[in-house]
Design an enzyme around this catalytic site. Structure first.
Site, PDB file in Angstrom:
ATOM      1  N   HIS A   1     -59.840  19.869  28.416  1.00 23.41           N
ATOM      2  CA  HIS A   1     -60.240  19.601  27.034  1.00 23.41           C
ATOM      3  C   HIS A   1     -61.537  20.338  26.745  1.00 23.41           C
ATOM      4  CE1 HIS A   1     -61.812  17.450  23.529  1.00 23.41           C
ATOM      5  NE2 HIS A   1     -62.939  17.373  24.204  1.00 23.41           N
TER       6      HIS A   1
ATOM      7  N   LYS B   1     -58.575  17.541  32.834  1.00 23.57           N
ATOM      8  CA  LYS B   1     -57.641  16.422  32.671  1.00 23.57           C
ATOM      9  C   LYS B   1     -57.011  16.073  34.025  1.00 23.57           C
ATOM     10  CE  LYS B   1     -56.717  17.580  27.818  1.00 23.57           C
ATOM     11  NZ  LYS B   1     -55.684  17.887  26.798  1.00 23.57           N
TER      12      LYS B   1
ATOM     13  N   GLU C   1     -69.063  13.531  21.823  1.00 26.01           N
ATOM     14  CA  GLU C   1     -68.277  13.356  23.064  1.00 26.01           C
ATOM     15  C   GLU C   1     -69.189  13.255  24.285  1.00 26.01           C
ATOM     16  OE1 GLU C   1     -65.524  16.638  22.852  1.00 26.01           O
ATOM     17  OE2 GLU C   1     -64.382  15.706  21.229  1.00 26.01           O
TER      18      GLU C   1
ATOM     19  N   TYR D   1     -60.234  10.342  21.286  1.00 27.98           N
ATOM     20  CA  TYR D   1     -59.191  10.943  20.459  1.00 27.98           C
ATOM     21  C   TYR D   1     -59.007  10.125  19.169  1.00 27.98           C
ATOM     22  CZ  TYR D   1     -57.574  14.250  24.113  1.00 27.98           C
ATOM     23  OH  TYR D   1     -57.467  15.283  25.038  1.00 27.98           O
TER      24      TYR D   1
ATOM     25  N   ASN E   1     -51.834  20.352  29.994  1.00 23.04           N
ATOM     26  CA  ASN E   1     -52.618  21.531  29.597  1.00 23.04           C
ATOM     27  C   ASN E   1     -54.034  21.564  30.180  1.00 23.04           C
ATOM     28  OD1 ASN E   1     -53.839  19.739  27.847  1.00 23.04           O
ATOM     29  ND2 ASN E   1     -53.259  20.802  25.964  1.00 23.04           N
TER      30      ASN E   1
HETATM   31  P1  GTP Z   1     -57.919  18.715  23.573  1.00 25.20           P
HETATM   32  O1  GTP Z   1     -58.857  19.747  24.112  1.00 25.20           O
HETATM   33  O2  GTP Z   1     -57.286  17.862  24.630  1.00 25.20           O
HETATM   34  O3  GTP Z   1     -58.562  17.912  22.482  1.00 25.20           O
HETATM   35  O4  GTP Z   1     -56.729  19.578  22.977  1.00 25.20           O
HETATM   36  P2  GTP Z   1     -56.703  20.392  21.629  1.00 25.20           P
HETATM   37  O5  GTP Z   1     -57.983  20.247  20.880  1.00 25.20           O
HETATM   38  O6  GTP Z   1     -56.252  21.772  21.980  1.00 25.20           O
HETATM   39  O7  GTP Z   1     -55.541  19.647  20.859  1.00 25.20           O
HETATM   40  P3  GTP Z   1     -55.597  18.259  20.043  1.00 25.20           P
HETATM   41  O8  GTP Z   1     -56.972  17.681  20.080  1.00 25.20           O
HETATM   42  O9  GTP Z   1     -54.962  18.498  18.722  1.00 25.20           O
HETATM   43  O10 GTP Z   1     -54.567  17.356  20.914  1.00 25.20           O
HETATM   44  C1  GTP Z   1     -54.984  16.637  22.058  1.00 25.20           C
HETATM   45  C2  GTP Z   1     -53.972  16.748  23.166  1.00 25.20           C
HETATM   46  O11 GTP Z   1     -52.772  16.046  22.836  1.00 25.20           O
HETATM   47  C3  GTP Z   1     -53.474  18.129  23.504  1.00 25.20           C
HETATM   48  O12 GTP Z   1     -54.352  18.877  24.303  1.00 25.20           O
HETATM   49  C4  GTP Z   1     -52.196  17.832  24.271  1.00 25.20           C
HETATM   50  O13 GTP Z   1     -52.513  17.471  25.612  1.00 25.20           O
HETATM   51  C5  GTP Z   1     -51.658  16.595  23.562  1.00 25.20           C
HETATM   52  N1  GTP Z   1     -50.506  16.905  22.689  1.00 25.20           N
HETATM   53  C6  GTP Z   1     -49.239  16.768  23.026  1.00 25.20           C
HETATM   54  N2  GTP Z   1     -48.387  17.053  22.054  1.00 25.20           N
HETATM   55  C7  GTP Z   1     -49.112  17.421  21.056  1.00 25.20           C
HETATM   56  C8  GTP Z   1     -48.774  17.866  19.762  1.00 25.20           C
HETATM   57  O14 GTP Z   1     -47.624  17.927  19.343  1.00 25.20           O
HETATM   58  N3  GTP Z   1     -49.815  18.227  18.979  1.00 25.20           N
HETATM   59  C9  GTP Z   1     -51.080  18.143  19.417  1.00 25.20           C
HETATM   60  N4  GTP Z   1     -52.069  18.527  18.590  1.00 25.20           N
HETATM   61  N5  GTP Z   1     -51.442  17.688  20.633  1.00 25.20           N
HETATM   62  C10 GTP Z   1     -50.460  17.345  21.458  1.00 25.20           C
HETATM   63 MG    MG Z   2     -58.882  18.372  20.510  1.00 24.52          MG
END
Ligand code: GTP
Ligand code: MG
Length: 149
Positions: A115, A9, A126, A49, A112
């Site tokens: 991805h 990211k 993807e 997303y 974070n």
């Molecule tokens: P990705 O690898 O980025 O897809 O992350 P993930 O699979 O661990 O989490 P998810 O797909 O549910 O969410 C996508 C991204 O949204 C996260 O990695 C965070 O950067 C951001 N995010 C920020 N706040 C939140 C939250 O409250 N819930 C979740 N799920 N995501 C959040």
């Molecule tokens: Mg995710």
């Protein structure tokens, strides 16, 4: 062989973590099948997303993800989707164990670092979304016989 879509990211790129993250996947034994730097836009991220588009935090997620270029990668190997998620750690860095990418390099869910695809089906989608067909390369790695039985 299974592939996963792993994306560094904008914060990971700006903080100079690209090499370290690539090294972790290489050292684990995975094979790089696609790699590029890309500035994402809103349309692409809405597709990526798609399950989160209606969440209240989506506008903030969008702003974060277009704040700079990302590094798009397709990694190939045994169980790479599940293992990629393990190597990344949890969504929230606080819940991520030391030794994982998020557990070693970041503090906030909004920063974070990377991805990773959450299922084989989503990984295929993807990779097709982020890469053109000719950008994902089938090739033999000389190390495979030492990594796989
Ligand atoms: P990705 O690898 O980025 O897809 O992350 P993930 O699979 O661990 O989490 P998810 O797909 O549910 O969410 C996508 C991204 O949204 C996260 O990695 C965070 O950067 C951001 N995010 C920020 N706040 C939140 C939250 O409250 N819930 C979740 N799920 N995501 C959040
Ligand atoms: Mg995710």
């Amino acid at each position: 062989m299974e592939r996963s879509y792993i994306m560094i990211k904008p914060d990971g790129v700006q903080r100079g973590l690209v090499g370290k993250i690539i090294t972790r996947f290489e050292e684990r034994g995975y094979k790089l099948a696609g790699l590029k730097l890309k500035q994402a836009d809103e349309a692409l991220l809405k597709k990526h997303y798609k399950d989160l588009v209606d969440k209240p935090f989506f506008p903030k997620l969008l702003a974060y993800m277009i704040s700079g270029p990302v590094v798009c990668m397709a990694w190939e190997g045994k169980d790479v989707v599940a293992m990629g998620r393990k190597m990344l750690g949890e969504t929230n860095p606080l819940a991520s164990a030391p030794g994982t990418i998020r557990g070693d390099f970041c503090l906030e869910v909004w920063r974070n670092i990377c991805h990773g695809s959450d299922s084989v089906e989503n990984a295929d989608k993807e990779i097709a979304l982020w890469f053109g067909e000719a950008e994902v390369v089938d090739h033999e790695s000389a190390m495979q016989d030492w990594i796989y039985e």
